[in-house]
Design a protein around this motif. Structure first.
Motif, PDB file in Angstrom:
ATOM      1  N   ARG A  90       0.825  -1.207   0.000  1.00 38.67           N
ATOM      2  CA  ARG A  90       0.000   0.000   0.000  1.00 38.67           C
ATOM      3  C   ARG A  90       0.860   1.258   0.000  1.00 38.67           C
ATOM      4  O   ARG A  90       0.568   2.220  -0.687  1.00 38.67           O
ATOM      5  CB  ARG A  90      -0.903   0.003   1.235  1.00 38.67           C
ATOM      6  CG  ARG A  90      -2.296  -0.456   0.945  1.00 38.67           C
ATOM      7  CD  ARG A  90      -3.117  -0.375   2.211  1.00 38.67           C
ATOM      8  NE  ARG A  90      -3.116  -1.637   2.920  1.00 38.67           N
ATOM      9  CZ  ARG A  90      -3.299  -1.768   4.234  1.00 38.67           C
ATOM     10  NH1 ARG A  90      -3.499  -0.703   4.980  1.00 38.67           N
ATOM     11  NH2 ARG A  90      -3.295  -2.942   4.785  1.00 38.67           N
ATOM     12  N   GLN A  94       0.944   4.183  -3.029  1.00 38.45           N
ATOM     13  CA  GLN A  94       0.708   5.613  -2.832  1.00 38.45           C
ATOM     14  C   GLN A  94       1.674   6.458  -3.658  1.00 38.45           C
ATOM     15  O   GLN A  94       1.390   7.599  -3.968  1.00 38.45           O
ATOM     16  CB  GLN A  94       0.875   5.974  -1.353  1.00 38.45           C
ATOM     17  CG  GLN A  94      -0.229   5.436  -0.478  1.00 38.45           C
ATOM     18  CD  GLN A  94       0.053   5.696   0.990  1.00 38.45           C
ATOM     19  OE1 GLN A  94       0.642   6.709   1.352  1.00 38.45           O
ATOM     20  NE2 GLN A  94      -0.356   4.768   1.834  1.00 38.45           N
ATOM     21  N   PHE A 100      -6.470   4.045 -15.610  1.00 39.64           N
ATOM     22  CA  PHE A 100      -6.996   2.837 -16.230  1.00 39.64           C
ATOM     23  C   PHE A 100      -7.648   3.127 -17.577  1.00 39.64           C
ATOM     24  O   PHE A 100      -8.159   4.224 -17.809  1.00 39.64           O
ATOM     25  CB  PHE A 100      -8.041   2.190 -15.317  1.00 39.64           C
ATOM     26  CG  PHE A 100      -7.500   1.763 -13.978  1.00 39.64           C
ATOM     27  CD1 PHE A 100      -7.091   0.465 -13.756  1.00 39.64           C
ATOM     28  CD2 PHE A 100      -7.412   2.670 -12.919  1.00 39.64           C
ATOM     29  CE1 PHE A 100      -6.600   0.064 -12.522  1.00 39.64           C
ATOM     30  CE2 PHE A 100      -6.912   2.284 -11.684  1.00 39.64           C
ATOM     31  CZ  PHE A 100      -6.509   0.985 -11.492  1.00 39.64           C
ATOM     32  N   GLU A 104     -12.464   4.152 -14.441  1.00 37.63           N
ATOM     33  CA  GLU A 104     -12.753   3.694 -13.073  1.00 37.63           C
ATOM     34  C   GLU A 104     -12.887   4.840 -12.086  1.00 37.63           C
ATOM     35  O   GLU A 104     -12.451   4.750 -10.947  1.00 37.63           O
ATOM     36  CB  GLU A 104     -11.689   2.691 -12.589  1.00 37.63           C
ATOM     37  CG  GLU A 104     -11.589   1.425 -13.400  1.00 37.63           C
ATOM     38  CD  GLU A 104     -12.875   0.600 -13.426  1.00 37.63           C
ATOM     39  OE1 GLU A 104     -13.816   0.894 -12.656  1.00 37.63           O
ATOM     40  OE2 GLU A 104     -12.947  -0.324 -14.254  1.00 37.63           O
ATOM     41  N   PHE A 106     -14.995   6.969  -9.445  1.00 31.96           N
ATOM     42  CA  PHE A 106     -16.010   6.504  -8.512  1.00 31.96           C
ATOM     43  C   PHE A 106     -17.327   7.207  -8.850  1.00 31.96           C
ATOM     44  O   PHE A 106     -17.443   8.419  -8.676  1.00 31.96           O
ATOM     45  CB  PHE A 106     -15.575   6.790  -7.072  1.00 31.96           C
ATOM     46  CG  PHE A 106     -14.206   6.227  -6.759  1.00 31.96           C
ATOM     47  CD1 PHE A 106     -13.880   4.916  -7.119  1.00 31.96           C
ATOM     48  CD2 PHE A 106     -13.239   6.993  -6.128  1.00 31.96           C
ATOM     49  CE1 PHE A 106     -12.626   4.386  -6.837  1.00 31.96           C
ATOM     50  CE2 PHE A 106     -11.980   6.470  -5.844  1.00 31.96           C
ATOM     51  CZ  PHE A 106     -11.669   5.163  -6.204  1.00 31.96           C
TER      52      PHE A 106
ATOM     53  N   ARG B 117     -14.762  -5.089 -10.604  1.00 34.53           N
ATOM     54  CA  ARG B 117     -13.475  -5.250  -9.954  1.00 34.53           C
ATOM     55  C   ARG B 117     -12.584  -4.016 -10.130  1.00 34.53           C
ATOM     56  O   ARG B 117     -11.807  -3.670  -9.254  1.00 34.53           O
ATOM     57  CB  ARG B 117     -12.806  -6.474 -10.576  1.00 34.53           C
ATOM     58  CG  ARG B 117     -11.784  -7.099  -9.705  1.00 34.53           C
ATOM     59  CD  ARG B 117     -11.165  -8.267 -10.445  1.00 34.53           C
ATOM     60  NE  ARG B 117      -9.725  -8.048 -10.451  1.00 34.53           N
ATOM     61  CZ  ARG B 117      -8.846  -8.974 -10.788  1.00 34.53           C
ATOM     62  NH1 ARG B 117      -9.246 -10.146 -11.180  1.00 34.53           N
ATOM     63  NH2 ARG B 117      -7.561  -8.715 -10.747  1.00 34.53           N
ATOM     64  N   GLY B 118     -12.722  -3.354 -11.266  1.00 38.53           N
ATOM     65  CA  GLY B 118     -11.894  -2.188 -11.538  1.00 38.53           C
ATOM     66  C   GLY B 118     -12.052  -1.094 -10.494  1.00 38.53           C
ATOM     67  O   GLY B 118     -11.113  -0.331 -10.240  1.00 38.53           O
ATOM     68  N   GLN B 119     -13.238  -1.012  -9.879  1.00 38.38           N
ATOM     69  CA  GLN B 119     -13.464   0.001  -8.850  1.00 38.38           C
ATOM     70  C   GLN B 119     -12.588  -0.257  -7.631  1.00 38.38           C
ATOM     71  O   GLN B 119     -11.999   0.663  -7.075  1.00 38.38           O
ATOM     72  CB  GLN B 119     -14.952   0.002  -8.456  1.00 38.38           C
ATOM     73  CG  GLN B 119     -15.846   0.607  -9.507  1.00 38.38           C
ATOM     74  CD  GLN B 119     -15.746   2.120  -9.519  1.00 38.38           C
ATOM     75  OE1 GLN B 119     -16.003   2.786  -8.526  1.00 38.38           O
ATOM     76  NE2 GLN B 119     -15.342   2.677 -10.644  1.00 38.38           N
ATOM     77  N   GLU B 121      -9.845  -2.003  -7.699  1.00 42.44           N
ATOM     78  CA  GLU B 121      -8.453  -1.803  -8.141  1.00 42.44           C
ATOM     79  C   GLU B 121      -8.100  -0.325  -8.143  1.00 42.44           C
ATOM     80  O   GLU B 121      -6.999   0.062  -7.737  1.00 42.44           O
ATOM     81  CB  GLU B 121      -8.254  -2.410  -9.531  1.00 42.44           C
ATOM     82  CG  GLU B 121      -8.269  -3.918  -9.494  1.00 42.44           C
ATOM     83  CD  GLU B 121      -8.007  -4.536 -10.847  1.00 42.44           C
ATOM     84  OE1 GLU B 121      -8.090  -3.811 -11.870  1.00 42.44           O
ATOM     85  OE2 GLU B 121      -7.732  -5.744 -10.873  1.00 42.44           O
ATOM     86  N   ALA B 122      -9.031   0.510  -8.605  1.00 46.47           N
ATOM     87  CA  ALA B 122      -8.761   1.952  -8.618  1.00 46.47           C
ATOM     88  C   ALA B 122      -8.541   2.454  -7.194  1.00 46.47           C
ATOM     89  O   ALA B 122      -7.654   3.275  -6.941  1.00 46.47           O
ATOM     90  CB  ALA B 122      -9.914   2.700  -9.281  1.00 46.47           C
ATOM     91  N   ALA B 123      -9.345   1.958  -6.267  1.00 46.21           N
ATOM     92  CA  ALA B 123      -9.193   2.367  -4.868  1.00 46.21           C
ATOM     93  C   ALA B 123      -7.859   1.875  -4.319  1.00 46.21           C
ATOM     94  O   ALA B 123      -7.142   2.604  -3.632  1.00 46.21           O
ATOM     95  CB  ALA B 123     -10.346   1.819  -4.034  1.00 46.21           C
ATOM     96  N   MET B 124      -7.516   0.629  -4.638  1.00 45.26           N
ATOM     97  CA  MET B 124      -6.276   0.077  -4.120  1.00 45.26           C
ATOM     98  C   MET B 124      -5.056   0.731  -4.763  1.00 45.26           C
ATOM     99  O   MET B 124      -4.027   0.904  -4.113  1.00 45.26           O
ATOM    100  CB  MET B 124      -6.255  -1.438  -4.298  1.00 45.26           C
ATOM    101  CG  MET B 124      -7.218  -2.094  -3.311  1.00 45.26           C
ATOM    102  SD  MET B 124      -7.371  -3.875  -3.426  1.00 45.26           S
ATOM    103  CE  MET B 124      -5.708  -4.406  -3.296  1.00 45.26           C
ATOM    104  N   ALA B 125      -5.200   1.137  -6.024  1.00 39.31           N
ATOM    105  CA  ALA B 125      -4.093   1.826  -6.689  1.00 39.31           C
ATOM    106  C   ALA B 125      -3.796   3.163  -6.001  1.00 39.31           C
ATOM    107  O   ALA B 125      -2.683   3.673  -6.074  1.00 39.31           O
ATOM    108  CB  ALA B 125      -4.412   2.048  -8.163  1.00 39.31           C
ATOM    109  N   LEU B 126      -4.803   3.737  -5.332  1.00 36.68           N
ATOM    110  CA  LEU B 126      -4.576   4.974  -4.584  1.00 36.68           C
ATOM    111  C   LEU B 126      -3.880   4.696  -3.259  1.00 36.68           C
ATOM    112  O   LEU B 126      -3.479   5.623  -2.556  1.00 36.68           O
ATOM    113  CB  LEU B 126      -5.907   5.674  -4.307  1.00 36.68           C
ATOM    114  CG  LEU B 126      -6.601   6.351  -5.487  1.00 36.68           C
ATOM    115  CD1 LEU B 126      -7.988   6.818  -5.074  1.00 36.68           C
ATOM    116  CD2 LEU B 126      -5.786   7.519  -6.001  1.00 36.68           C
ATOM    117  N   GLY B 127      -3.774   3.418  -2.906  1.00 40.22           N
ATOM    118  CA  GLY B 127      -3.133   3.067  -1.647  1.00 40.22           C
ATOM    119  C   GLY B 127      -4.125   2.677  -0.562  1.00 40.22           C
ATOM    120  O   GLY B 127      -3.751   2.510   0.596  1.00 40.22           O
ATOM    121  N   MET B 128      -5.401   2.533  -0.928  1.00 41.22           N
ATOM    122  CA  MET B 128      -6.390   2.122   0.079  1.00 41.22           C
ATOM    123  C   MET B 128      -6.209   0.646   0.419  1.00 41.22           C
ATOM    124  O   MET B 128      -5.798  -0.155  -0.412  1.00 41.22           O
ATOM    125  CB  MET B 128      -7.812   2.319  -0.461  1.00 41.22           C
ATOM    126  CG  MET B 128      -8.281   3.745  -0.511  1.00 41.22           C
ATOM    127  SD  MET B 128     -10.062   3.774  -0.805  1.00 41.22           S
ATOM    128  CE  MET B 128     -10.223   5.369  -1.585  1.00 41.22           C
TER     129      MET B 128
END
Lengths: 260, 219
Positions: A90, A94, A100, A104, A106, B117-119, B121-128
């Motif tokens: 994680r 960051q 993407f 994607e 939100f 799933r991409g949602q 992944e997008a959140a996790m790519a931010l470091g969540m």
């Protein structure tokens, strides 16, 4: 303007190596998606990954920030091996922004909230500072007036620009672009590419999976050509597009109708 | 055949009390079944495998049994399990909650699964973290999608509370039947009961329609 920098070898290659791929192997069951990939990304460089669909470009990008795990070789980021455990991963994510193909964004958040979400949730930034950062970044991608809009009210190109701002909001050291214009209408591709060009001009380190050959040629500092999970050729754009040294590169470019 | 509508008015206090119990049962059941359904759904999706299996078994068991059977079952089995007598109201509430929790769990699970799933992944790519991605990205979207389904479940539940009358919970259906049995005013009492259920149910159904329009997903 940047293309001129590449007359010789690796003009910006003087920067430190930020990402180092060493023999990266990725398998999905019996299918080998990456079959020993070696590549270096230097600070401030724009590295473009090109090649036919299914050749492993996007997979490499997804392995870079650990969205996919690798089975062999290793990936080094800023001098350290990419960690396997979630918590450490994680911290690495960051520092890597990701954009993407399908945006994607939100959908339940406005453009502004999409951009401030990372700073708010991950960096624990207070609302006022996060909003300020989001506003500045939306302005940077030319969408200051769209801050209160939901993604469903934005065009594809606008959505992707918000997605770029969202990734930038984490102040990343590297930006990873996974076919950022492939899902766009032709008329909105340009606005996204020009935002990316601007970032490159500011010295952002970028790894870009793309089918936009003219972008790779104009903006890229280094181009890697993928085929069947391997890099078949890499070099400055001038070499790749004007004097490719391998048959596979020539085949690929001629299929695209590229007349270098 | 002479009709005597006075019987409805004469028993108004009992009917009002019964109606209040019906409404109370509906609210209390949902108050239990919403959080419990969410927990069961999360267990089914993310828990350690044996726990996941248990959660699945629970859902499939109660979703596929007639509610009236569960009501009877609770009436006879709960006192044995707990070792003391449970009031009909609590028994009825337990049966309804077991049933609706299973339905809600399924609704929540479908809602979470519908977020691509991409949602995440997008959140996790931010470091969540996964939990942050679930809390900030997946659940808010899933809730919007399932709100219309939950609203429909609510309306069904409101009517299904009448089934607990079989174990003498003094809700609207039971009270009406009692009065009918004492006065032999069958048609009057059934009509009164129908009118009360309908007057209360119709606005709820309209509300569901409105919610479905209001929260239609646009992406």
């Amino acid at each position: 303007m940047i293309a001129e920098n590449n007359s010789g070898g690796r003009a910006k290659g003087t920067g430190a190596t930020i990402i180092r791929y060493r023999g990266v192997v990725k398998r999905y069951g019996a299918f080998t998606a990456l079959d020993g990939v070696f590549l270096n990304v230097h600070a401030g460089e724009v590295v473009c990954l090109i090649g036919p669909s299914g050749s492993g470009k996007s997979t490499l990008l997804r392995c870079t920030n650990g969205l996919e795990s690798i089975e062999g070789g290793d990936i080094e980021f800023e001098g350290t091996m990419l960690p396997r455990d979630e918590r450490a991963l994680r911290a690495v994510r960051q520092r890597m922004g990701m954009v993407f193909q399908s945006f994607e964004l939100f959908p339940h958040l406005t453009a502004q909230q999409n951009v401030s979400e990372g700073p708010r949730t991950v960096l624990q930034m207070n609302q006022a500072d996060a909003n300020q950062r989001a506003a500045a970044l939306l302005d940077k991608v030319g969408l200051a007036d769209k801050a209160p809009n939901y993604p469903s009210a934005l065009s594809g190109g606008q959505q992707q620009r918000v997605a770029i701002a969202r990734a930038l909001a984490m102040n990343p050291d590297v930006m990873l672009f996974d076919e950022p214009t492939s899902a766009l209408d032709p008329e909105t591709i340009g606005e996204v590419l020009s935002v990316m060009k601007k970032l490159a001009d500011e010295g952002m380190t970028m790894v870009v999976v793309t089918h936009e050959m003219s972008f790779a040629r104009r903006v890229g500092d280094w181009v890697a050509v993928f085929d069947a999970g391997r890099i078949v050729e890499q070099g400055p754009p001038r070499q790749i597009f004007d004097a490719p040294t391998t048959e596979r590169t020539r085949d690929f470019l001629s299929h695209l109708g590229w007349s270098g | 055949m002479t009709l005597d509508w006075g019987v409805v008015w004469q028993n108004r206090d009992a009917l009002i009390k019964g109606t209040a119990t019906t409404i109370l049962l509906t609210f209390a059941t949902m108050a239990i079944a919403l959080p419990c359904g969410a927990v069961v759904a999360v267990l089914r999706l993310y828990a350690w495998k044996p726990i996941r299996g248990l959660a699945t078994a629970y859902v499939e068991f109660f979703r596929n049994l007639p509610l009236i059977l569960v009501v009877y079952w609770a009436f006879y089995v709960l006192p044995i399990l707990t070792g003391f007598g449970v009031s009909p109201l609590l028994t009825g509430l337990a049966a309804l909650a077991l049933n609706v929790t299973a339905y809600n769990a399924e609704t929540f699970r479908a809602g979470i699964n519908s977020i691509r799933r991409g949602q995440v992944e997008a959140a996790m790519a931010l470091g969540m973290s996964r939990v942050q991605a679930l809390r900030r990205v997946v659940i808010p979207q899933a809730l919007r999608r399932i709100l219309p389904v939950l609203a429909s479940t609510w309306v069904s539940l409101f009517k299904d509370t009448s089934l607990v009358s079989v174990i003498a919970v003094t809700e609207l259906a039971y009270v009406s039947m009692q009065v009918r049995a004492q006065t032999f005013r069958v048609l009057e009492m059934l009509t009164a009961m129908a009118i009360i259920y309908w007057l209360l149910g119709y606005p709820q159904a309209k509300l569901v329609d409105w919610i479905q329009r209001r929260y239609a997903v646009t992406e």
